[in-house]
Scaffold this motif. Structure first.
Motif, PDB file in Angstrom:
ATOM      1  N   GLU A 155      49.034  41.372  38.161  1.00 34.64           N
ATOM      2  CA  GLU A 155      48.682  40.068  38.759  1.00 34.64           C
ATOM      3  C   GLU A 155      49.586  39.746  39.945  1.00 34.64           C
ATOM      4  N   LEU A 156      50.819  40.263  39.892  1.00 38.30           N
ATOM      5  CA  LEU A 156      51.747  40.022  41.007  1.00 38.30           C
ATOM      6  C   LEU A 156      51.565  41.058  42.116  1.00 38.30           C
ATOM      7  N   GLY A 157      50.715  42.071  41.833  1.00 38.73           N
ATOM      8  CA  GLY A 157      50.453  43.113  42.835  1.00 38.73           C
ATOM      9  C   GLY A 157      51.636  44.041  43.037  1.00 38.73           C
ATOM     10  N   GLN A 158      52.390  44.304  41.953  1.00 39.99           N
ATOM     11  CA  GLN A 158      53.535  45.208  42.074  1.00 39.99           C
ATOM     12  C   GLN A 158      53.493  46.241  40.958  1.00 39.99           C
ATOM     13  N   ALA A 159      54.235  47.353  41.168  1.00 43.19           N
ATOM     14  CA  ALA A 159      54.175  48.450  40.201  1.00 43.19           C
ATOM     15  C   ALA A 159      55.077  48.178  38.994  1.00 43.19           C
ATOM     16  N   SER A 160      56.247  47.617  39.254  1.00 46.60           N
ATOM     17  CA  SER A 160      57.220  47.434  38.159  1.00 46.60           C
ATOM     18  C   SER A 160      57.024  46.071  37.484  1.00 46.60           C
ATOM     19  N   PRO A 161      57.438  45.973  36.211  1.00 48.61           N
ATOM     20  CA  PRO A 161      57.310  44.693  35.521  1.00 48.61           C
ATOM     21  C   PRO A 161      58.136  43.618  36.232  1.00 48.61           C
ATOM     22  N   PRO A 162      57.674  42.362  36.206  1.00 51.71           N
ATOM     23  CA  PRO A 162      58.410  41.330  36.946  1.00 51.71           C
ATOM     24  C   PRO A 162      59.828  41.140  36.418  1.00 51.71           C
TER      25      PRO A 162
END
Ligand SMILES: NC(=O)c1ccc[n+]([C@@H]2O[C@H](COP(=O)([O-])OP(=O)(O)OC[C@H]3O[C@@H](n4cnc5c(N)ncnc54)[C@H](OP(=O)(O)O)[C@@H]3O)[C@@H](O)[C@H]2O)c1
Length: 282
Positions: free
Chosen positions: A125-132
């Motif tokens: 949902e954040l558009g990133q590969a790693s967990p927030p």
């Protein structure tokens, strides 16, 4: 660089780290490179305002996030503020939280809302590969009156309480629950906000998002410690008995008002998202 045949370096801005200042560029010049510095400097600063702020001012970049009605109200007179803004706005807030080193609030908001102050969107949902990465939670609690049942005390991630009260009993009770308790100077019975910011800088926080009520918001604005306002304005009216955005000292003259400039206005779902910055005086 010279070995690679590069003769000219175009640099957006000098490294603001006082330990480095000028050294890198000087070395390049001494090695015979032509160095042009300051190209699109404003844009470069805007890419990383937190680091630039901490390096140049010793304190983080402070973003004050507020959800308001069209008449600028942030909570009902009875303290209820869920939910002033739309689901879409609240998801957008999560994105700003995710880029922050810390999310900060005052005890009043903890008592009224029992907030989590965490990032709940997934990596996708954040558009990133790693967990927030969870921002640290910072609570301003002068008298160390944090409710034992506060939700944020039991969430993963670090909670830091900034307090003026050295009561060892209360302190160790909170520390046993994994909270970091930091004693700071007070000013007129509340925490000294300059000391708060210096400590947040020492903790190497670059960007701090403040999500608080009208009292802390007013104090921060009056102290000149807000760098930008992130306001979600929802299309409803709450009336003049509801709480305002910031408790400021009474002004007797229009010239005393706190001037802002709008930087960006966009729709987020049904709401308006307004980015504003305090106007430089003088
Ligand atoms: N719409 C929104 O965006 C939004 C966001 C958050 C909260 N709210 C609403 O705001 C209301 C709470 O507002 P609030 O004004 O009571 O709480 P607040 O601004 O979140 O917190 C105020 C508390 O912070 C502590 N503090 C420590 N140092 C301070 C300083 N130098 N200046 C000011 N405060 C300092 C004070 O407690 P001590 O000094 O006594 O420790 C003070 O009571 C709730 O109804 C909540 O729902 C709305």
């Amino acid at each position: 660089m010279l070995e690679a045949g590069i003769g000219r370096a175009v640099v957006a801005m000098e490294d603001p780290d006082p330990r480095m200042r000028g050294q890198g560029l000087r070395r390049l010049r001494e090695a015979g490179l032509e160095v042009v510095c300051g190209v699109l400097e404003e844009q470069a600063r805007g890419l990383n305002p937190g680091f630039v702020s901490r390096m140049s001012r010793g304190r983080p970049w402070v973003r004050l996030k507020l959800a308001v009605s069209l008449d600028g109200r942030t909570a009902l007179a009875n303290g209820q503020s869920r939910w002033i803004s739309s689901k879409a706005s609240r998801a957008d807030v999560q994105r700003w939280r995710a880029r922050s080193s810390a999310v900060m609030t005052g005890l009043g908001t903890v008592q009224a809302d029992d907030p989590s102050l965490n990032v709940r969107l997934t990596a996708a949902e954040l558009g990133q590969a790693s967990p927030p990465r969870q921002p640290r939670r910072v609570i301003l609690d002068t008298g160390l009156r944090m409710p034992a049942g506060a939700r944020l005390l039991d969430l993963p991630g670090e909670t830091i309480i900034l307090t003026g009260d050295p009561d060892p009993g209360r302190r160790s009770e909170l520390e046993r629950r994994g909270v970091r308790v930091v004693s700071l100077a007070t000013h007129h019975d509340h925490l000294d906000l300059q000391a708060v910011m210096t400590r947040l800088g020492d903790l190497e926080f670059n960007e701090v998002q403040v999500e608080c009520g009208q009292r802390l918001a007013g104090s921060l604005l009056e102290a000149g410690l807000v760098d930008e306002l992130l306001v979600y304005m929802a299309p409803h009216l709450l009336g003049s008995r509801a709480m305002g955005m910031a408790m400021l000292n009474d002004f007797d003259d229009m010239r005393e008002r706190l001037e802002l400039s709008f930087r960006e206005v966009t729709f987020v779902g049904p709401d308006l998202r307004i980015l504003a910055v305090p106007r430089q005086v003088g």
